[in-house]
Design a protein around this motif. Structure first.
Motif, short mmCIF file in Angstrom:
data_model
loop_
_atom_site.label_atom_id
_atom_site.label_comp_id
_atom_site.label_asym_id
_atom_site.label_seq_id
_atom_site.Cartn_x
_atom_site.Cartn_y
_atom_site.Cartn_z
N VAL A 18 0.88 -1.17 0.00
CA VAL A 18 0.00 0.00 0.00
C VAL A 18 0.91 1.22 0.00
N ARG A 40 1.22 5.65 -0.47
CA ARG A 40 0.46 6.90 -0.50
C ARG A 40 1.39 8.09 -0.37
N PHE A 45 1.94 11.75 1.15
CA PHE A 45 1.44 12.58 2.24
C PHE A 45 2.08 13.96 2.15
N PHE A 73 3.37 15.90 4.14
CA PHE A 73 4.05 16.15 5.40
C PHE A 73 5.47 15.66 5.27
N ILE A 116 6.04 11.88 9.72
CA ILE A 116 5.50 10.55 9.49
C ILE A 116 6.25 9.53 10.35
N LEU A 175 4.95 6.74 13.07
CA LEU A 175 5.23 5.31 12.88
C LEU A 175 5.94 4.69 14.08
N PHE A 226 8.07 -0.37 6.23
CA PHE A 226 7.68 0.98 5.81
C PHE A 226 8.90 1.65 5.18
N LEU A 252 5.05 7.35 1.20
CA LEU A 252 5.12 6.27 2.17
C LEU A 252 4.68 4.95 1.53
N ARG A 253 5.52 3.96 1.69
CA ARG A 253 5.20 2.64 1.12
C ARG A 253 5.19 1.62 2.24
N MET A 254 4.15 0.81 2.30
CA MET A 254 4.08 -0.28 3.27
C MET A 254 4.04 -1.57 2.49
#
Lengths: 76, 147
Positions: free
Chosen positions: B13, B15, B17, B19, B24, B28, B99, B110-112
């Motif tokens: 996932v 996204r 951001f 910021f 971030i 986390l 992450f 950000l990648r998870m």
């Protein structure tokens, strides 16, 4: 069935039983041709067992939504 | 016929951001912030630290995830194991969550990625699969010869 037995290296009743179970599970299907029965595998049938990823993808999307909300609320 | 789908599977996932990575990173890695978006935990940003993530979606449903911090690169990479022991072992999960933060002009990408496999996959694709594969190979060979 006799020929299948020889090829599979398992006894005939065992082959029959295995194929029956596989057919019930949707993993093979059979096609009759006169006295012969052709069996073919349905590999796709096993994938639902393995797919924890579908649930987790939706879990993480929701987490990211909440992360976004939190980041907006945070001061710096 | 290929039933040998890889034993590991992955969820990704990603996204953007608006910021900075530092903000971030705090969300986390600070447990009171993690609780707001992820789950309650006793997390510490120390490699080797074992912790749990907990949630109670329903009064009698307690979810506990066993974790261990694997990798920390401040503001860049965070990785920990994520093992879930379900009541039914067929739903057990052994995985690693990573992450990755990448600074961009607009903020942070950000990648998870969660990658892992389930015990039942090991059984289905390992032991039992070995037997079935041999059976199907024999069958296929036989059918090819007699067509």
């Amino acid at each position: 069935m006799g020929a299948l037995t020889a090829a599979a290296g398992v006894s005939q009743p065992a082959v029959s039983k295995h194929l029956g179970v596989l057919k019930q599970a949707g993993l093979v299907r059979d096609r009759h041709e006169g006295r012969l029965t052709h069996y073919s595998a349905q590999p796709g049938a096993l994938t639902p067992l393995a797919d924890w990823t579908v649930e987790m993808a939706s879990f993480w999307e929701k987490r990211f939504d909440q992360l976004e909300d939190l980041l907006k609320r945070m001061d710096q | 016929m290929s039933m040998a789908a890889s034993e590991t599977r992955s969820v990704v996932v990603e996204r953007q951001f608006p910021f900075p990575p530092e903000k971030i990173w705090r969300a986390l890695t600070q447990r009171h912030l993690m609780e707001e978006w992820l789950m309650k935990s006793d997390f510490k940003p120390v490699v080797g630290h074992r912790f749990n993530l907990k949630r109670t979606p329903k009064p009698d449903v307690n979810i506990v995830i066993d974790c261990e911090v694997l990798e920390i690169e401040p503001n860049k990479t965070l990785s920990y194991s994520w093992d879930f022991a379900h009541d039914d072992p067929a739903f057990n999960l052994k995985s690693v969550v990573t992450f990755t933060l990448t600074r961009t002009s607009a903020g942070t990408h950000l990648r998870m990625e969660q990658s892992g496999f389930r015990p039942d996959q090991r059984q289905a694709f390992g032991g039992a699969m070995g037997g079935w594969r041999q059976f199907f190979d024999n069958l296929e060979n036989f059918l090819a010869r007699t067509d």
